[in-house]
Design a protein around this motif. Structure first.
Motif, mmCIF file in Angstrom:
data_model
loop_
_atom_site.group_PDB
_atom_site.id
_atom_site.type_symbol
_atom_site.label_atom_id
_atom_site.label_comp_id
_atom_site.label_asym_id
_atom_site.label_seq_id
_atom_site.Cartn_x
_atom_site.Cartn_y
_atom_site.Cartn_z
ATOM 1 N N PRO A 1 0.788 -1.238 0.000
ATOM 2 C CA PRO A 1 0.000 0.000 0.000
ATOM 3 C C PRO A 1 0.815 1.281 0.000
ATOM 4 N N TRP B 1 1.833 5.411 4.750
ATOM 5 C CA TRP B 1 0.950 5.189 5.895
ATOM 6 C C TRP B 1 1.689 4.583 7.082
ATOM 7 N N TRP C 1 -5.794 -1.480 10.312
ATOM 8 C CA TRP C 1 -5.199 -0.155 10.404
ATOM 9 C C TRP C 1 -6.026 0.656 11.402
ATOM 10 N N GLY D 1 -8.930 -2.448 1.914
ATOM 11 C CA GLY D 1 -8.223 -1.889 0.766
ATOM 12 C C GLY D 1 -7.149 -2.835 0.282
ATOM 13 N N ILE D 2 -7.135 -3.093 -1.031
ATOM 14 C CA ILE D 2 -6.115 -3.963 -1.633
ATOM 15 C C ILE D 2 -5.566 -3.237 -2.855
ATOM 16 N N THR E 1 -6.668 1.472 -1.452
ATOM 17 C CA THR E 1 -6.516 1.689 -0.019
ATOM 18 C C THR E 1 -6.748 3.156 0.332
ATOM 19 N N VAL F 1 -10.417 3.689 0.474
ATOM 20 C CA VAL F 1 -11.001 3.088 1.676
ATOM 21 C C VAL F 1 -10.780 3.996 2.883
ATOM 22 N N ASN G 1 -6.009 -3.524 5.667
ATOM 23 C CA ASN G 1 -5.260 -3.517 4.403
ATOM 24 C C ASN G 1 -4.672 -4.893 4.172
ATOM 25 N N THR H 1 -1.890 -6.791 1.860
ATOM 26 C CA THR H 1 -0.754 -6.603 0.958
ATOM 27 C C THR H 1 -0.367 -7.896 0.252
#
Length: 841
Positions: A608, A640, A657, A674-675, A680, A683, A703, A705
Motif C-alpha cells: 500500500p 501510511w 489499520w 483496501g487492496i 486503499t 477506503v 489492508n 498486501t
C-alpha cells in the motif's frame, strides 16, 4: 555525396583504405558502417549491384569442407546419429523388443502412438556435432531446443551419453535401461513428447513456440565462457517473438557475456503446411539474416552433411572467439556480425519414404507419426521393421545393449562438459546479496512514489551484485520512475555508442516477449532478474509466464533439480493512474493470470505504500522458485506506515489499520478492506467520510498486501486459517473489499470461505477513458463514495442507529459523487483537495 547509396554500402577498399574496415563475406565485398570518420574518397565504388554475381550478392559464407573430419570422426558421428535416430523412432512406436531382435508384432507397439518424428534427425545431428566441438575445444555449451515435441531426438542422445542414467538410474546405458526408456516414453510415468524440466540439460519448456532464442540470449548473459547452441525450427521462426529475438545479440556485451550460436533448422513443413522459411531460396534467406546483422552460412550438402556442418560450426565458433577476444582486449569490434547457421534437411530425414502413394520423408506427413496404423496394419508394421533395421542396430549396440566404442568416442569424457550434465541447467543458483531495505525507508506521513523509492534499493542491488542481477524492461524504466538504477549502471545496448561496453545491468527493448525470454534464460541458469512493466501490457507475456510456471512446477518435483531464483514482475503505471493514456492502457488482468497458477508457485503482492513496497521487493529478490507479482503506483502517494510497522504488516500479509478505524477497529459494524495503493486510499477516505457523515457507524479498516492470504485455508501456503481470517475480518460482519483488479478474481479467491454472502467486492469494471484520476475511481465504483455508501447499506442491517438514517446518508454520499462528476466534466480536472491525506479529527 551524389553517388547512389550502394557506393557507401557496397565498396571495395582502395590501396590506402583504413585497416579497420572488416571483411564480411568475400575478399571482394565489404560492408562499411560509416560513422563519418572515414573519408569516402578512400572507397572505390563497385559496379551496380544488379551486375554483381549471385555468389557475392548472396552474402553467403563459403567454406572449404574437405578434410575437416578424420575418417574416425566421420564414422563416429555417423554412428552416433544412426543410433540416436534409431532410439528416437523406437521410442515413438515400441513398448517392447527395443533392439528389434525379432520381427515386430502388434503386441510390441504402443496402444497410443505419441511423439513427433519430423524434427528429430535435425536435432540429433546438431547434438552430435556439439559433442565433437566440446571434445575438440573444451567449450562450455548448453543446447536449447526450440522445435516443439522434439524430445525423442534429445532423450536418445542423453541416453547415449549416459546423462539419463546419471539422473534416472532405471535408464541405464544397457539393454534394460534402453527398454525402459523406449517403453515409458509418452506413457504414464514416462517422459512427455516435448523437452521439459524432467529432461537433463534443459532450460526451456518446449510447449509454446517462439521463445528459445530469447531464452538463449538470457542464459549467456554474465557467463563469458558459455556458448548456447539454439536450434530454431522453421515453424517456430514464423512467430513474432522469434522475429524480434534475432536482435538479442545487440544486448550481449562480448566482454562480459557468452555467445549464442543460432541454428535455423529448415525442414520445410509444419503440421500440414509449408513453412515460410522453407519456401525461401538461399538468396532470400541470407539477405534476411544479413539485414538482421548476422553472417549466414547455409548447411545443405546432404551427401557430405557432416563435413559441411563440422566446418560450419568450427567457423562459427571461430567468429565468436574473434568477437570476444577483441572485446576482452579492449578493442571491441563496432557492430560485430555474429554467425548464424541455416541447416537444410528433409522433414523426417532417414524415415519412411512414402506410404499409400504419398510422400512421407520431406513432407508434412513426417511431422508426427509417419506410420500411424503400425499396430493394426501389417504393411505399416513391416515398413516399421524395415525402417528401424535400416539403422543397423546390431552394429551400433552390443548384445547387452551398450553403444559401441565409436559412438562412445564422441561423448565428452569429462561428465560436467556433457550437454545433459551442465550445472548451469540445474544447480547454478547464486543468492543475491540484498541490502537492508530499511536503509532506503522513508518517513511515515510523507508522500512518496513506491517506484522511485524502490529504484534506490534496486540501485544498491545492482552495485552489490554486478554479475548476477539484471533488469529486463520494455522501454519503460524511466517512465516507471525506476531510473535510479541508471546512477551506477547503464543500459546494455551494444549497438548504441553511449552504452556499448559499459556493463549495463538494464536490458531495455520494446518487446515484452524478448524481455520475458531473456529473464527466463537468466533465471534458469542461476541468476535473478526483474521485469518492470506498464500494467496493461504484461498480459502480452501471459502464456509465456504460464509456460515458465509449468517448468518451475515440474522442476520442483524433480529431485535432482536444485532451487532457482524467482521470476519477479513489477506491475506499475496501473489503470488507476493511466487516465491520461486512456482506455487502452487500463488492464489489470495479469493479476488473474498469476492467481491461476499452481499455488506453490504463485505470489501476488499489492503493497500500500513505499515502505511496504521496499520490504516486498527485498523479500521477492531473495525468494526461490516463485512467480512474484508486485503491483504498485509510480505516483507520489501517502506513506501510511513506518519502517517497523511496514515490516510487521508485510510479514503478516494483512492487518487492521487502527488509525483509520473507529475505536481502533473494536466491535465494528462493517469492515472496509483496501487492496492496492489507490484502492486503499479510497477506503481510508471512505472511513474518514463516514466518521463525519454518520458517526454512529463503527468501521474497521483492513489492508491486505499479500493477496494469497485470502484464499481458504489449505488452498495456498499463505492462506489464513479460519480463525485468523475471522480475527481480521470478524466472524459475521459485512465486509466491503476495494480491490485493484477485477472483482471476479477476488470472488474466485475467496470462494470456500464461510458466509460469502456478507462480502461485497468493488474493483476494476472495465470502465475507462481519457479522463481525470478520480473520475476513474467514480467510473469503476471504487471511489470513497461508493465504498462509503455500501458500508452504510451493509451496516444498516445490524446497527439500528445506522439504519434509521441510512437512506438519507446514502443519498447524500452519492450526491457528492455526482457533484464531483459534474465538476470534472466542467473543469477537466479533479476538485481541489481530492487526494489530500484524509484526517480523522
Amino acid at each position: 555525396m551524389d553517388s547512389p547509396i550502394y557506393t557507401v554500402l557496397l565498396c571495395r577498399p582502395s590501396s590506402n583504405a583504413p585497416f579497420h574496415l572488416q571483411p564480411i563475406i568475400s575478399p571482394l565485398l565489404y560492408l562499411v558502417q560509416y560513422a563519418g570518420t572515414t573519408p569516402l574518397s578512400t572507397l572505390t565504388p563497385l559496379p551496380d549491384p544488379s551486375q554483381l554475381p549471385d555468389s557475392i550478392l548472396n552474402y553467403r559464407v563459403q567454406l572449404n569442407t574437405q578434410g575437416v573430419l578424420s575418417k574416425q570422426e566421420l564414422s563416429a558421428i555417423k554412428q552416433f546419429r544412426r543410433a540416436a535416430d534409431y532410439i528416437a523412432a523406437a521410442m515413438i512406436f515400441l513398448k517392447d523388443n527395443a533392439l528389434v531382435e525379432r520381427d515386430i508384432t502388434a503386441d510390441d507397439i504402443k496402444p497410443r502412438l505419441l511423439g513427433h518424428w519430423g524434427t528429430c534427425p535435425g536435432l540429433v545431428i546438431v547434438y552430435a556435432h556439439i559433442n565433437r566441438l566440446v571434445r575438440m575445444t573444451g567449450i562450455d555449451a548448453l543446447y536449447v531446443v526450440g522445435p516443439g515435441h522434439g524430445a525423442p531426438g534429445i532423450l536418445s542422445c542423453l541416453w547415449l551419453e549416459g546423462s539419463l542414467a546419471n539422473f534416472y538410474p532405471k535408464y541405464s546405458r544397457d539393454k534394460e535401461g534402453l527398454t525402459a526408456l523406449v517403453k515409458s516414453f509418452s506413457s504414464p510415468g514416462g517422459f512427455p513428447s516435448h523437452v521439459n524440466a524432467e529432461t537433463p540439460g534443459s532450460i526451456h519448456e518446449g510447449g509454446e513456440l517462439g521463445y528459445a532464442l530469447s531464452v538463449s540470449f538470457g542464459a549467456v548473459m554474465d557467463k563469458p565462457d558459455l556458448v548456447c547452441v539454439c536450434v530454431v525450427g522453421d515453424g517456430e521462426a514464423e512467430t513474432g517473438p522469434t522475429a524480434t529475438a534475432w536482435h538479442g545479440y545487440k544486448y550481449i556485451d562480448p566482454a562480459e557475456s557468452g555467445a549464442v550460436l543460432p541454428i535455423v533448422h529448415v525442414n520445410g513443413f509444419k503440421i500440414s503446411e509449408r513453412t515460410i522459411y522453407g519456401t525461401m531460396d538461399d538468396k532470400e534467406i541470407t539477405a534476411l539474416f544479413t539485414g538482421y546483422g548476422y553472417q549466414a552460412r547455409i548447411v545443405e550438402d546432404l551427401d557430405n552433411i557432416d563435413e559441411d556442418l563440422a566446418a560450419s560450426m568450427e567457423w562459427a565458433l571461430g567468429e565468436i572467439k574473434k568477437i570476444q577476444t577483441a572485446a576482452r582486449s579492449g578493442k571491441p569490434i563496432v557492430k560485430p556480425r555474429w554467425p548464424v547457421l541455416i541447416l537444410r534437411t528433409p522433414k523426417g530425414w532417414s524415415g519412411p519414404k512414402e506410404l499409400h502413394g504419398e510422400y512421407i520423408e520431406g513432407s508434412f506427413r513426417a511431422h508426427q507419426v509417419p506410420l500411424p496404423e503400425a499396430k493394426t496394419d501389417a504393411n505399416e508394421r513391416r515398413m516399421l521393421q524395415e525402417w528401424l533395421t535400416s539403422y543397423g542396430p546390431k552394429e551400433l549396440f552390443s548384445e547387452s545393449g551398450v553403444p559401441n566404442d565409436a559412438i562412445l568416442s564422441l561423448i565428452p569424457e569429462q561428465e560436467s562438459k556433457r550437454l545433459g550434465m551442465r550445472e548451469e541447467a540445474y544447480k547454478a543458483y547464486t543468492p543475491l546479496d540484498v541490502p537492508d531495505w530499511r536503509t532506503f525507508a522513508v518517513d511515515k506521513g510523507t508522500d512518496q512514489s513506491c517506484m522511485k523509492i524502490t529504484g534506490e534499493l534496486l540501485d544498491a542491488v545492482v552495485q552489490q551484485n554486478p554479475s548476477s542481477f539484471r533488469i529486463f524492461s520494455p522501454d519503460e524504466l524511466v517512465s516507471n520512475k525506476l531510473d535510479a538504477v541508471l546512477r551506477h549502471s547503464g543500459r546494455n545496448f551494444q549497438w548504441d555508442i553511449a552504452s556499448r561496453a559499459n556493463g549495463g545491468r538494464v536490458i531495455e527493448i520494446l518487446s515484452e516477449h524478448t524481455c520475458q525470454g531473456m529473464l527466463q534464460g537468466y533465471t534458469l541458469t542461476g541468476r535473478t532478474g526483474l521485469f518492470p512493466s506498464y500494467e496493461a501490457f504484461l498480459g502480452i507475456v501471459h502464456t509465456m509466464m504460464v509456460q515458465y510456471a509449468k517448468f518451475v512446477k515440474t522442476a520442483h518435483e524433480v529431485p535432482w533439480r536444485q532451487p532457482m531464483g524467482s521470476l519477479n514482475y513489477v506491475e506499475t503505471s496501473t489503470w488507476a493512474r493511466q487516465e491520461h493514456n486512456g482506455f487502452s492502457h487500463q488492464n489489470p488482468s495479469f493479476i488473474g493470470a498469476v492467481l491461476n497458477l499452481k499455488p506453490a508457485s504463485a505470489r501476488v503482492y499489492l503493497p500500500p505504500d513505499a515502505n511496504c513496497f521496499l520490504s516486498t521487493m527485498a523479500h521477492c529478490l531473495r525468494a526461490k522458485n516463485y512467480v512474484n507479482l508486485m503491483v504498485g503506483s509510480k505516483q507520489p502517494t501517502p506513506v501510511w506506515l513506518s519502517p517497523e510497522e511496514a515490516d510487521k504488516h508485510c510479514i503478516a500479509g494483512a492487518s487492521v489499520w487502527k488509525f483509520a478505524s473507529t475505536d481502533e477497529g473494536m466491535a465494528p459494524d462493517v469492515v472496509l478492506v483496501g487492496i492496492g495503493v489507490e484502492m486503499t486510499f479510497e477506503v481510508i477516505a471512505a472511513a474518514a467520510l463516514l466518521r463525519k457523515t454518520i458517526p454512529a457507524l463503527r468501521v474497521r479498516v483492513v489492508n491486505v498486501t499479500d493477496l494469497m492470504i485470502l484464499g481458504p485455508f489449505g488452498s495456498h501456503p499463505h492462506a489464513l486459517s479460519d480463525e485468523d481470517f475471522d480475527s481480521l475480518f470478524t466472524r459475521d460482519k459485512p465486509i466491503v473489499f476495494n480491490y485493484h483488479g477485477y472483482p471476479v478474481e477476488l470472488k474466485g479467491l475467496l470462494f470456500g470461505r464461510p458466509n460469502l454472502s456478507r462480502m461485497g467486492i468493488h474493483g476494476y469494471m472495465e470502465e475507462g477513458t481519457t479522463t481525470s484520476p478520480f473520475m476513474m475511481m467514480l467510473m469503476n465504483e471504487t471511489s470513497r463514495y461508493h465504498i462509503a455508501a455500501e458500508a452504510v447499506r451493509s451496516a444498516a442491517l445490524l446497527n439500528p442507529r445506522v439504519e434509521i438514517d441510512a437512506h438519507k446518508t446514502i443519498s447524500t454520499i452519492l450526491h457528492l459523487a455526482q457533484k464531483d462528476k459534474e465538476y470534472i466534466h466542467a473543469h477537466g480536472a479533479d476538485p481541489a483537495g481530492t487526494f489530500d491525506r484524509p484526517t480523522f479529527d
